[in-house]
Design a protein around this motif. Structure first.
Motif, PDB file in Angstrom:
ATOM      1  N   ARG A   1       0.949  -1.161  -0.024  1.00 44.50           N
ATOM      2  CA  ARG A   1      -0.179  -0.017   0.110  1.00 44.50           C
ATOM      3  C   ARG A   1       0.893   1.113  -0.041  1.00 44.50           C
ATOM      4  O   ARG A   1       2.052   1.157   0.642  1.00 44.50           O
ATOM      5  CB  ARG A   1      -0.804   0.150   1.094  1.00 44.50           C
ATOM      6  CG  ARG A   1      -1.967  -1.058   1.146  1.00 44.50           C
ATOM      7  CD  ARG A   1      -2.923  -1.040   2.330  1.00 44.50           C
ATOM      8  NE  ARG A   1      -2.084  -1.386   3.572  1.00 44.50           N
ATOM      9  CZ  ARG A   1      -2.537  -0.920   4.931  1.00 44.50           C
ATOM     10  NH1 ARG A   1      -3.672  -0.734   5.128  1.00 44.50           N
ATOM     11  NH2 ARG A   1      -1.637  -1.298   5.861  1.00 44.50           N
ATOM     12  N   ARG A   2       0.607   2.232  -0.827  1.00 43.78           N
ATOM     13  CA  ARG A   2       1.309   3.475  -0.880  1.00 43.78           C
ATOM     14  C   ARG A   2       0.506   4.442   0.102  1.00 43.78           C
ATOM     15  O   ARG A   2      -0.596   4.730  -0.027  1.00 43.78           O
ATOM     16  CB  ARG A   2       1.092   3.915  -2.390  1.00 43.78           C
ATOM     17  CG  ARG A   2       2.226   5.147  -2.587  1.00 43.78           C
ATOM     18  CD  ARG A   2       1.641   5.673  -4.076  1.00 43.78           C
ATOM     19  NE  ARG A   2       0.471   6.480  -4.035  1.00 43.78           N
ATOM     20  CZ  ARG A   2       0.161   6.889  -5.320  1.00 43.78           C
ATOM     21  NH1 ARG A   2       0.979   6.985  -6.326  1.00 43.78           N
ATOM     22  NH2 ARG A   2      -1.087   7.493  -5.395  1.00 43.78           N
ATOM     23  N   LEU A   3       1.783   5.083   0.715  1.00 43.56           N
ATOM     24  CA  LEU A   3       1.268   6.421   1.567  1.00 43.56           C
ATOM     25  C   LEU A   3       0.397   7.211   0.813  1.00 43.56           C
ATOM     26  O   LEU A   3       0.937   7.668  -0.220  1.00 43.56           O
ATOM     27  CB  LEU A   3       2.393   6.750   2.426  1.00 43.56           C
ATOM     28  CG  LEU A   3       2.891   6.105   3.528  1.00 43.56           C
ATOM     29  CD1 LEU A   3       4.282   6.687   4.103  1.00 43.56           C
ATOM     30  CD2 LEU A   3       2.111   6.208   4.804  1.00 43.56           C
ATOM     31  N   CYS A   4      -0.473   8.008   1.484  1.00 46.97           N
ATOM     32  CA  CYS A   4      -1.298   9.084   0.911  1.00 46.97           C
ATOM     33  C   CYS A   4      -0.367  10.302   0.980  1.00 46.97           C
ATOM     34  O   CYS A   4      -0.021  10.638   2.370  1.00 46.97           O
ATOM     35  CB  CYS A   4      -2.419   9.257   1.630  1.00 46.97           C
ATOM     36  SG  CYS A   4      -3.472  10.903   1.287  1.00 46.97           S
ATOM     37  N   ALA A   5       0.068  11.059   0.102  1.00 47.41           N
ATOM     38  CA  ALA A   5       0.874  12.343   0.071  1.00 47.41           C
ATOM     39  C   ALA A   5       0.455  13.183   0.802  1.00 47.41           C
ATOM     40  O   ALA A   5       1.006  14.069   1.407  1.00 47.41           O
ATOM     41  CB  ALA A   5       1.222  12.343  -1.308  1.00 47.41           C
TER      42      ALA A   5
ATOM     43  N   GLY B   1      -1.087   8.884   8.135  1.00 43.55           N
ATOM     44  CA  GLY B   1      -1.999   9.780   8.716  1.00 43.55           C
ATOM     45  C   GLY B   1      -3.454   9.229   8.368  1.00 43.55           C
ATOM     46  O   GLY B   1      -3.778   8.243   8.286  1.00 43.55           O
ATOM     47  N   SER B   2      -4.648  10.328   8.131  1.00 42.82           N
ATOM     48  CA  SER B   2      -5.852  10.025   7.802  1.00 42.82           C
ATOM     49  C   SER B   2      -6.486  11.081   7.296  1.00 42.82           C
ATOM     50  O   SER B   2      -6.401  12.292   7.652  1.00 42.82           O
ATOM     51  CB  SER B   2      -6.648   9.823   9.334  1.00 42.82           C
ATOM     52  OG  SER B   2      -8.083   9.341   8.909  1.00 42.82           O
TER      53      SER B   2
ATOM     54  N   GLY C   1      -4.664   5.949   5.801  1.00 40.36           N
ATOM     55  CA  GLY C   1      -3.523   6.616   5.497  1.00 40.36           C
ATOM     56  C   GLY C   1      -2.631   6.217   4.181  1.00 40.36           C
ATOM     57  O   GLY C   1      -1.645   6.642   3.979  1.00 40.36           O
ATOM     58  N   TYR C   2      -3.277   5.092   3.506  1.00 43.55           N
ATOM     59  CA  TYR C   2      -2.952   4.627   2.185  1.00 43.55           C
ATOM     60  C   TYR C   2      -3.964   5.000   0.975  1.00 43.55           C
ATOM     61  O   TYR C   2      -4.937   4.857   1.401  1.00 43.55           O
ATOM     62  CB  TYR C   2      -2.558   3.254   2.301  1.00 43.55           C
ATOM     63  CG  TYR C   2      -1.595   2.767   3.336  1.00 43.55           C
ATOM     64  CD1 TYR C   2      -0.299   2.832   3.118  1.00 43.55           C
ATOM     65  CD2 TYR C   2      -2.174   2.558   4.915  1.00 43.55           C
ATOM     66  CE1 TYR C   2       0.668   2.150   4.107  1.00 43.55           C
ATOM     67  CE2 TYR C   2      -1.054   2.145   5.668  1.00 43.55           C
ATOM     68  CZ  TYR C   2       0.079   2.043   5.450  1.00 43.55           C
ATOM     69  OH  TYR C   2       1.193   1.702   6.334  1.00 43.55           O
ATOM     70  N   ASP C   3      -3.321   5.345  -0.047  1.00 42.05           N
ATOM     71  CA  ASP C   3      -4.346   5.560  -1.318  1.00 42.05           C
ATOM     72  C   ASP C   3      -4.374   4.564  -2.311  1.00 42.05           C
ATOM     73  O   ASP C   3      -5.573   4.703  -2.995  1.00 42.05           O
ATOM     74  CB  ASP C   3      -4.076   7.204  -1.820  1.00 42.05           C
ATOM     75  CG  ASP C   3      -2.563   7.228  -2.501  1.00 42.05           C
ATOM     76  OD1 ASP C   3      -1.924   6.018  -2.254  1.00 42.05           O
ATOM     77  OD2 ASP C   3      -2.089   8.279  -2.657  1.00 42.05           O
TER      78      ASP C   3
END
Length: 419
Positions: free
Chosen positions: A300-304, A338-339, A346-348
């Motif tokens: 899962r990629r982190l949300c920037a 985060g959220s 926190g993942y997009d």
């Protein structure tokens, strides 16, 4: 049917189906459309309808993780299960044996979705798995797989080979099929004849001859592959190598001039070579045919927008093994999810961690000589292969993902090598 609401106990989005107690109206057709619309909105890859002791649970797989969405009364849940079986062409009457089916379902005036269902009996009734497929024009290209620039160029260099065998390896759920279609999309420029053998055909791609395996009718990979070779293809894609005969014919096709792309189950890139050996493929033939292996995992990629970086410069041994891959001004960091409204926990989205092995003359000789997997790994790394552990740690260091996510996907991963 109502709009999705938030479950205050789990924090998960739910679909608020009307309660059904045998007298209230419940329309399965509407429920199917509502559920599939919600699944598409959530970018779910699978929906599961599972009989429990006193209800039917609705779960979805989003970004590789399964979430509970709703608990339905048994009556409504079973009618929903049966309707999915009916619209996909599966047997509704016999629920004591595994069945499968597939169909296109209209979810609104302008959208259709391709679904494949598999049902099997369980202690309390049945477990129904619904796989969702998008349109062929939604297929990701190589640029969208999540490769770093050097990885992208290495893969394109493999695909530019006029012939030979390229294996895409990884466990179930590692995105092998998605990568194969991205490779086909790169090759599908109109100047090559491309054939695929798939079980099942997951996306229809214009300009490519696609054939679906039908094991029940005696049409399997090993039967069709020799027939495909008589059609003079330039490129052959094999959905999965899963037996000795398919492995042998794939190697011979790669050695006779065709570019052959195939997926295979293994934990590492060099592990794919060992799997081919285990299928009984002659090592000299394998060495002569194989041009590359792309091992991979999905993370899962982190949300920037909401991720947080913590400077870890006070810990000099952190990220020791990746310093040669990072900029000179890089400061060791941890990243945390985060959220926000645009991500899940926190993942997009999912992204790929690759391990790309180019078969050079030294590695080719080692394969022909039946050298050990450890020795093959040493030679591959000396030739520039970045192993999965380093590739994943680099992504954690640069804020693509988190160490926790890497440990989830690579459970034997040593988070911070210090030597």
């Amino acid at each position: 049917m109502n709009t999705p609401v938030l479950d205050t106990q789990t924090g998960y989005q739910q679909i608020a189906f009307e309660d059904y107690n045998g007298t209230e109206e419940f329309i399965p057709e509407d429920a199917v459309r509502e559920l599939l619309r919600y699944a598409v909105k959530c970018t779910a890859s699978d929906v599961f309808l599972t009989d429990e002791a006193d209800h039917v649970s609705v779960r979805m797989r989003q970004m590789g993780r399964v979430r509970l969405i709703q608990k339905l009364p048994r009556g409504a849940g079973r009618r929903l299960q049966n309707h999915f079986r009916a619209v996909s062409g599966a047997d509704v009457t016999d629920q004591m044996k595994p069945v499968e089916g597939r169909n296109m379902v209209q979810i609104d005036d302008a959208r259709w979705i391709d679904i494949r269902i598999n049902a099997m009996p369980s202690v309390f009734g049945q477990d129904l798995a619904i796989r969702l497929f998008g349109r062929s024009d939604d297929l990701v290209q190589i640029d969208g797989l999540g490769y770093f620039p050097a990885e992208k160029e290495a893969v394109k260099e493999l695909l530019d080979c006029p012939g030979g065998l390229i294996l895409v390896s990884g466990p179930t759920g590692s995105g092998k099929t998605n990568s194969l279609y991205a490779f086909l999309k790169h090759l599908n420029r109109g100047d090559r004849k491309i054939h695929t053998l798939e079980e099942p055909v997951e996306y229809l791609v214009s300009g490519i001859v696609q054939t679906q395996i039908n094991v029940k009718a005696g049409i399997d990979f090993s039967t069709l592959l020799p027939a495909v070779l008589r059609h003079a293809p330039d490129v052959i894609m094999i959905g999965e190598i899963r037996d000795a005969r398919t492995a042998e014919v794939a190697v011979r096709a790669g050695g006779s001039g065709q570019l052959v792309l195939a997926s295979i189950h293994s934990q590492t890139g060099v592990g794919a070579i060992q799997t081919m050996r285990a299928y009984g493929v002659n090592s000299h033939f394998l060495a002569g045919s194989l041009v590359g292996v792309v091992g991979q995992r999905l993370i899962r990629r982190l949300c920037a927008k909401c991720s947080t970086a913590i400077d870890a410069s006070d810990y000099p041994n952190i990220h020791f093994s990746i310093r040669s891959f990072t900029p000179s001004n890089y400061r060791p960091s941890f990243y945390y999810p985060g959220s926000c409204d645009e991500c899940i926990d926190g993942y997009d989205q999912l992204t790929c961690i690759p391990e790309i092995i180019k078969i050079d003359p030294k590695l080719r000789r080692a394969i022909a000589d039946d050298q050990s997997t450890d020795r093959l790994q040493e030679i591959a790394m000396a030739n520039g292969t970045v192993p999965l552990a380093i590739s994943s740690q680099l992504r954690a260091a640069l804020g693509v993902t988190t160490i926790e996510e890497i440990i989830r996907v690579l459970p034997d991963y040593e988070a911070f090598p210090t030597t």
